[in-house]
Design a protein around this motif. Structure first.
Motif, PDB file in Angstrom:
ATOM      1  N   ALA A 106      -6.420   5.952 -13.218  1.00 46.99           N
ATOM      2  CA  ALA A 106      -5.124   5.808 -13.731  1.00 46.99           C
ATOM      3  C   ALA A 106      -4.976   4.816 -14.742  1.00 46.99           C
ATOM      4  CB  ALA A 106      -3.999   5.470 -12.489  1.00 46.99           C
ATOM      5  N   GLY A 107      -6.227   4.101 -14.933  1.00 43.60           N
ATOM      6  CA  GLY A 107      -6.161   3.249 -16.182  1.00 43.60           C
ATOM      7  C   GLY A 107      -5.928   1.663 -15.850  1.00 43.60           C
ATOM      8  N   PHE A 127      -9.960   3.178   1.218  1.00 46.77           N
ATOM      9  CA  PHE A 127      -9.522   2.344   0.334  1.00 46.77           C
ATOM     10  C   PHE A 127     -10.361   2.064  -0.818  1.00 46.77           C
ATOM     11  CE2 PHE A 127      -7.297  -0.703   3.852  1.00 46.77           C
ATOM     12  CZ  PHE A 127      -6.282   0.234   3.948  1.00 46.77           C
ATOM     13  N   GLY A 128     -11.642   2.213  -0.856  1.00 43.93           N
ATOM     14  CA  GLY A 128     -12.668   2.553  -2.058  1.00 43.93           C
ATOM     15  C   GLY A 128     -12.091   3.669  -2.863  1.00 43.93           C
ATOM     16  N   GLU A 129     -11.775   4.760  -2.070  1.00 40.19           N
ATOM     17  CA  GLU A 129     -11.065   5.908  -2.630  1.00 40.19           C
ATOM     18  C   GLU A 129     -10.193   5.365  -3.484  1.00 40.19           C
ATOM     19  OE1 GLU A 129     -10.982   9.282  -0.275  1.00 40.19           O
ATOM     20  OE2 GLU A 129     -12.428   8.695   0.856  1.00 40.19           O
ATOM     21  N   VAL A 130      -9.196   4.705  -3.059  1.00 36.50           N
ATOM     22  CA  VAL A 130      -7.902   4.139  -3.685  1.00 36.50           C
ATOM     23  C   VAL A 130      -8.183   3.556  -5.162  1.00 36.50           C
ATOM     24  CG1 VAL A 130      -5.787   2.723  -3.536  1.00 36.50           C
ATOM     25  CG2 VAL A 130      -6.546   4.202  -1.646  1.00 36.50           C
ATOM     26  N   ASP A 131      -9.395   2.633  -4.879  1.00 34.43           N
ATOM     27  CA  ASP A 131      -9.736   2.034  -6.187  1.00 34.43           C
ATOM     28  C   ASP A 131     -10.464   2.816  -7.192  1.00 34.43           C
ATOM     29  OD1 ASP A 131      -9.552  -0.555  -4.776  1.00 34.43           O
ATOM     30  OD2 ASP A 131     -11.883  -0.536  -4.173  1.00 34.43           O
ATOM     31  N   SER A 133       5.090  -4.449 -13.291  1.00 32.74           N
ATOM     32  CA  SER A 133       4.762  -4.886 -11.902  1.00 32.74           C
ATOM     33  C   SER A 133       5.221  -3.765 -11.148  1.00 32.74           C
ATOM     34  CB  SER A 133       5.106  -5.984 -11.344  1.00 32.74           C
ATOM     35  OG  SER A 133       6.357  -6.198 -11.170  1.00 32.74           O
ATOM     36  N   LEU A 134       6.419  -3.398 -11.331  1.00 32.28           N
ATOM     37  CA  LEU A 134       6.928  -2.276 -10.647  1.00 32.28           C
ATOM     38  C   LEU A 134       6.267  -0.656 -10.817  1.00 32.28           C
ATOM     39  CD1 LEU A 134      10.673  -2.759 -11.309  1.00 32.28           C
ATOM     40  CD2 LEU A 134       9.613  -2.984  -9.047  1.00 32.28           C
ATOM     41  N   ILE A 135       5.482  -0.663 -11.911  1.00 31.19           N
ATOM     42  CA  ILE A 135       4.801   0.504 -12.292  1.00 31.19           C
ATOM     43  C   ILE A 135       3.676   0.433 -11.525  1.00 31.19           C
ATOM     44  CG2 ILE A 135       3.519   1.666 -14.056  1.00 31.19           C
ATOM     45  CD1 ILE A 135       5.709   0.948 -16.134  1.00 31.19           C
ATOM     46  N   HIS A 136       3.131  -0.784 -11.551  1.00 28.93           N
ATOM     47  CA  HIS A 136       1.744  -0.952 -10.792  1.00 28.93           C
ATOM     48  C   HIS A 136       1.993  -0.728  -9.306  1.00 28.93           C
ATOM     49  CE1 HIS A 136       0.067  -3.809 -13.981  1.00 28.93           C
ATOM     50  NE2 HIS A 136       0.132  -2.532 -14.586  1.00 28.93           N
ATOM     51  N   ARG A 148       1.428   5.533  -4.591  1.00 25.04           N
ATOM     52  CA  ARG A 148       1.016   7.021  -4.905  1.00 25.04           C
ATOM     53  C   ARG A 148      -0.542   7.140  -4.389  1.00 25.04           C
ATOM     54  NH1 ARG A 148       2.028  11.694  -3.377  1.00 25.04           N
ATOM     55  NH2 ARG A 148       1.870  13.261  -4.937  1.00 25.04           N
ATOM     56  N   ALA A 149      -1.233   6.346  -5.039  1.00 24.49           N
ATOM     57  CA  ALA A 149      -2.740   6.198  -4.653  1.00 24.49           C
ATOM     58  C   ALA A 149      -3.062   6.260  -3.336  1.00 24.49           C
ATOM     59  CB  ALA A 149      -3.502   5.267  -5.612  1.00 24.49           C
TER      60      ALA A 149
END
Length: 305
Positions: A82-83, A72-76, A5-8, A14-15
């Motif tokens: 990023a997997g 936010f769509g770009e964030v998606d 969860s910390l990595i997520h 960062r995104a």
């Protein structure tokens, strides 16, 4: 799962940074990004989706919100690249239902408390109970207290309990028996989701603010609806199921197989199969006890006990 969860969280932040750097017209300080679901509870596994919501400052205009939604769509897209998995049901900040101003969120929360059967009130309430800010206001002041009056509405609390108990713990469904899939077990649907639902409602019933399932169960220990012994048993059951689920998924990943929540019982050792059966019995037993007590105790006694 806590480390995952910390990595997520780090990847999502960062995104957001990368995308908003290309949108200077959008103020990064005007929003609070909330992680929802298993990531918010710090309990994600390899199959977990990224669920999210956003709370805007009240001075953010409708036109600005539309621009934010596009970003936010770009964030998606960045997260998928990023997997990570994006929630397929649309519980994401790029959707208008999950991106509102502070005032609009509070207004919606009051409406859901008063009329939980309208506008998917129970679904939103459950989602927002499992929310944690990872960008912006660290105290999530935008939504803190939004459901403070929920415990004053026994009818709504009762409906939330009914919804929580609608996901039954069982080794297999009748459909699986009829289709001869008795050698598989849906560990999320038939065990972990019922357990997570019990913990969420138990925390609500005692006014606890914990997010993770273990802490919620411990906070409700000794209450009218959950004894100390049952709380301890369910914490142990949760640990067993999560460990088995994660171990199974990592093995699937290592073999190059699609990773999922369907366990092939033939791949489990006799001890593991026994542990699964025992875990399901424990969860189902608590579900029956809570359901029986709910018929005899007024909801006000349940939430105050």
């Amino acid at each position: 799962t806590a480390v995952a969860s910390l990595i997520h969280d780090a990847v999502v932040r960062r995104a957001l940074e990368l995308v908003l750097e290309h949108h200077p017209e959008l103020d990064p300080a005007a929003l609070t990004w909330l992680s929802l679901g298993s990531n918010a509870r710090r309990e994600p596994v390899l199959t977990s989706d990224i669920d999210s919501a956003v709370v805007f400052d009240d001075d953010v205009s409708s036109a600005q919100i539309d621009s934010f939604l596009g970003a936010f769509g770009e964030v998606d897209d960045v997260l998928v690249g990023a997997g990570l998995r994006i929630d397929a049901n649309g519980a994401i900040a790029s959707k208008p239902l999950f991106a509102r101003t502070q005032t609009h969120w509070r207004s919606a929360a009051r409406a859901w408390v008063q009329s939980p059967l309208e506008n998917r009130g129970m679904i939103f309430t459950s989602l927002l109970f499992d929310s944690r800010p990872i960008w912006g206001d660290p105290e999530a002041t935008a939504l803190s207290g939004a459901f403070a009056e929920l415990r004053d509405h026994p009818g709504t609390v009762g409906l939330l309990l009914t919804e929580a108990l609608s996901y039954k713990a069982r080794l297999r469904s009748m459909r699986e028996v009829l289709t001869r899939r008795a050698d598989t077990f849906e560990i999320k649907e038939h065990a972990l989701t019922p357990l997570v639902n019990i913990a969420r409602w138990a925390a609500l019933s005692v006014g606890a603010t914990e997010l993770d399932t273990r802490s919620r169960l411990r906070a409700a220990a000794g209450s009218t609806m959950l004894s100390e012994a049952q709380s301890t048993e369910l914490v142990e059951v949760f640990d067993v199921l999560q460990r088995m689920r994660l171990t199974y998924q990592v093995a699937q990943f290592d073999r190059g197989e699609p990773v999922g929540d369907t366990l092939d019982m033939k791949r489990l050792s006799p001890l593991e199969r026994s542990l699964v059966a025992q875990a399901v019995r424990e969860i189902a037993g608590v579900q029956r006890k809570i359901a029986n007590m709910s018929h005899f105790l007024p909801i006000a006694d349940q939430v105050d006990g």
